[in-house]
Each structure stands twice: as structure tokens, then as C-alpha cells.
Design a protein around this motif. Structure first.
Motif, mmCIF file in Angstrom:
data_model
loop_
_atom_site.group_PDB
_atom_site.id
_atom_site.type_symbol
_atom_site.label_atom_id
_atom_site.label_comp_id
_atom_site.label_asym_id
_atom_site.label_seq_id
_atom_site.Cartn_x
_atom_site.Cartn_y
_atom_site.Cartn_z
ATOM 1 N N ILE A 79 -9.315 -63.013 21.825
ATOM 2 C CA ILE A 79 -10.239 -61.457 21.466
ATOM 3 C C ILE A 79 -10.858 -62.407 20.579
ATOM 4 C CG2 ILE A 79 -9.264 -60.288 19.487
ATOM 5 C CD1 ILE A 79 -6.177 -60.651 20.293
ATOM 6 N N LYS A 80 -11.992 -62.213 20.550
ATOM 7 C CA LYS A 80 -13.154 -62.532 19.853
ATOM 8 C C LYS A 80 -13.962 -61.067 18.590
ATOM 9 C CE LYS A 80 -17.507 -65.241 20.102
ATOM 10 N NZ LYS A 80 -18.206 -64.280 19.689
ATOM 11 N N VAL A 81 -14.089 -61.546 17.497
ATOM 12 C CA VAL A 81 -14.880 -60.588 16.545
ATOM 13 C C VAL A 81 -15.523 -61.864 15.792
ATOM 14 C CG1 VAL A 81 -14.464 -59.413 14.329
ATOM 15 C CG2 VAL A 81 -12.055 -59.501 16.191
ATOM 16 N N ASP A 82 -17.356 -60.686 16.222
ATOM 17 C CA ASP A 82 -18.361 -60.820 15.699
ATOM 18 C C ASP A 82 -18.805 -60.272 14.638
ATOM 19 O OD1 ASP A 82 -19.188 -63.212 17.565
ATOM 20 O OD2 ASP A 82 -18.525 -61.321 18.918
ATOM 21 N N GLY A 83 -19.358 -61.099 13.706
ATOM 22 C CA GLY A 83 -20.752 -59.976 12.970
ATOM 23 C C GLY A 83 -21.659 -60.512 12.525
#
Length: 346
Positions: A39-43
């Protein structure tokens, strides 16, 4: 007894959904099924006169004036499963970069196939990374794949035979910028990997038949050298150099295979250095570039980052960099980006 085995297997699968690492279930002495992914979350913030993208590719939209945009997204998240039965392995992986995503309400995104192949002894059949690629030469970045302008980066259907360090494959033909309906010959790829305590280096060659929009057929050839060289105990240098009539194989849409009736020739390269500050913190600096002969375009990207392992499976990273587009008879354009990423390995 069969029902009991199925119940136990179902319970194991449910338990795997909350596991912190890739989960493997042994069905018997010769068979197993595994689940993995991340799971990868990017801003991400992009500022400049090249329009915002969730990750840079080999081209972009030049804006009439500079603008800035910020997004938070999780589309790179992926899931895979592998089934092994004796000499046969089946592997399927998907992510959520297939389009869609209503930012007003739901932000839903379509899943898509990344890999789907069967491996039997020395043969691999299905969709996976092109044999022309050396995936160990891709740097660690927050921006997806990082400096794609310098990468050999393509997944496609193929039939591959491997023997030791040698690989040869027949791969799906496609003429970017040409007349694809007349293609009758598969792309042919050969590669040899050299490995040792020092790292790994691959030498690849590509031959194919391209078809122009008027139906004319042209032969095209190219070559690549790529690898990872170990420096000290943990540090490494990763590099790729590509030259020839490589078109769609290089730079992620930076160059077409055919420009009218001419075969495009490209030269691209990528280099990165990764340094481990300690067991949990590391940084990479990287630069990629591609130049074309017929269309006379140049694309480049640089970046620098730092990653820290918060736990064995959870890492946070921050990266800054710049994407630059130069083209004959047009104004140069560029955008800076900064990106904060959180990745949890399943």
C-alpha cells in the motif's frame, strides 16, 4: 477431510489479509499459494510550466504560464498472488493506475493487470517485464520508477527461454507512430546477465520489424547495458545506457518508433547513487536523460530523496526534483516537484 482442508485454507486466507508481510500457504509438499504487494500513499506538489502528473513520463503538457498543484493519492498500491505446483508457477499482479477517480466524491480507480504469466521450467509465457529490461538497475525513488526518461521500461506479452545468465524472447510487436495492423513479426530480444559479489550487469540486444503508417516495413535494432554495482557494504550505483532504434522501449513515450517514414534513433541513460546513513535511513540521488535524432527532442529528470524504515514493513520517504523538456523550435519547459510517500509492504 476435504471440507476440513478447505475450511482451514479459508481461515488461513482470512488471516493473511491482516499479515504484515507477504504470506505463503503450503498446500502440500509441491504446492503453495502466496499473497503480496504494498500500500503506497503519496502527497505530491508540482510547480512549473509542465502540467501536473502523478508521476513523470517521457513527455508532458507545456502550459502557457506557470502553475502549482497538490494531490494526495494511493493509486500505485498493488496486490499480487503466486501459485506454485511443482515445476509450474503462475503469477498475477494488479495495481490501480487503470484510470478513473472522481476527486469530487469517491476517488475510485480502476484496477489493471501489471503481470500475468506462467513459468514452466526454463520457459516464461505471458505478460511481464520485457527481457530487454534489467529491473535491478531501477533506482529507489518516491516518484514512480524515477527518471523514466532514462529507463528501459515496458511490460508486454512474450515467450521467453532462460538458461543460466542467458535469455532470449519473442515479444509482442507494436509500432509507436506507425501502422500496427500490418505487423506480422514478433520483436526478438537477447540478453546476458553477469553476476558476482560486486553486483550485476546485463547486456541486451533488440531486433524488430516496424511498419509505417503507409505500410512500409523497416528493420530496427538497438542495445542496452545496465546494472547495479555494490559500493562498500550497502551503498550502490545503478546505471542504464541505451542506444539505437529503440523507440517505445525507452523513456516511457519520450520517443516514437516511426516519425513519418523515418525510424527514430535514441540515446538515453540513467545513473543513481544510493547511500545508507544507517540501518534504517538511506538516500538516493539520480539523473536521467534521453535525446532523439529525428525529432531532436531532449528530456531529463533529476531527484534526491531520503527514506526511513519506521518498522520492518513500513517506510516513509521524501523527494525533490525537476523534470525538463527541451525541443527544437519550441521554448524549453520545466517543473519542480516534491513528494512525500508512505509505503507499507504486505
Amino acid at each position: 477431510m476435504k471440507t476440513l482442508k478447505l475450511a482451514l485454507l479459508s481461515a488461513s486466507i482470512l488471516a493473511a489479509g491482516t499479515a504484515n508481510a507477504a504470506y505463503k500457504i503450503d498446500i502440500n509438499d509441491k504446492s503453495s499459494i502466496s499473497f503480496g504487494g504494498y500500500i503506497k500513499v503519496d502527497g505530491r506538489l508540482v510547480s512549473g510550466d509542465i502540467a501536473y502528473r502523478d508521476f513523470w513520463i517521457g513527455t508532458g503538457q507545456v502550459l502557457p504560464k506557470s502553475q502549482s498543484q497538490f494531490k494526495i493519492f494511493a493509486n500505485e498500491t498493488r496486490f499480487n498472488t503466486k501459485y506454485v505446483h511443482g515445476d509450474v508457477t503462475g503469477f498475477v499482479e494488479m495495481d490501480f493506475l487503470g484510470g478513473g477517480g472522481n476527486q469530487i466524491i469517491s476517488n475510485s480507480a480502476h484496477p489493471r493487470i501489471r503481470h500475468a504469466f506462467i513459468k514452466y521450467k526454463d520457459f516464461t509465457v505471458g505478460q511481464t517485464w520485457s527481457t530487454f529490461m534489467n529491473t535491478s538497475a531501477i533506482p529507489e525513488t518516491a516518484d514512480f520508477a524515477g527518471a523514466t526518461v532514462g529507463l528501459a521500461f515496458i511490460r508486454q506479452g512474450q515467450i521467453r527461454y532462460s538458461m543460466g545468465g542467458f535469455k532470449v524472447a519473442l515479444e509482442n510487436p507494436e509500432t509507436f507512430g506507425g501502422g500496427n495492423e500490418d505487423e506480422t513479426m514478433p520483436d526478438v530480444v537477447g540478453r546476458y546477465d553477469f553476476k558476482g559479489d560486486w553486483g550485476t550487469v546485463s547486456v541486451s540486444a533488440l531486433g524488430r520489424q516496424l511498419v509505417s503508417q503507409t505500410g512500409q516495413k523497416h528493420s530496427a535494432f538497438g542495445a542496452s547495458v545496465a546494472g547495479k554495482i555494490n559500493v562498500s557494504d550497502k551503498d550502490d550505483i545503478k546505471f542504464q545506457v541505451h542506444h539505437g532504434e529503440l523507440g517505445r522501449y525507452i523513456g516511457v513515450a519520450a520517443a516514437q518508433d516511426m516519425v513519418g517514414e523515418e525510424v527514430e534513433e535514441v540515446t538515453s541513460y540513467l545513473v543513481s547513487y544510493r547511500h545508507f546513513w544507517n540501518d534504517k535511513v538511506r538516500s538516493s540521488v539520480f539523473y536521467g536523460n534521453i535525446q532523439t535524432e529525428v525529432t531532436d527532442v531532449e528530456r531529463s529528470q533529476w531527484g534526491v530523496n531520503v527514506f526511513k524504515d519506521l518498522t520492518k514493513n513500513l517506510a516513509v520517504g521524501f523527494e525533490v526534483g525537476q523534470f525538463i523538456m527541451d525541443q527544437k523550435n519550441t521554448s524549453d519547459a520545466d517543473s519542480f516537484y516534491s513528494q512525500l510517500s508512505l509505503r507499507y509492504m504486505l
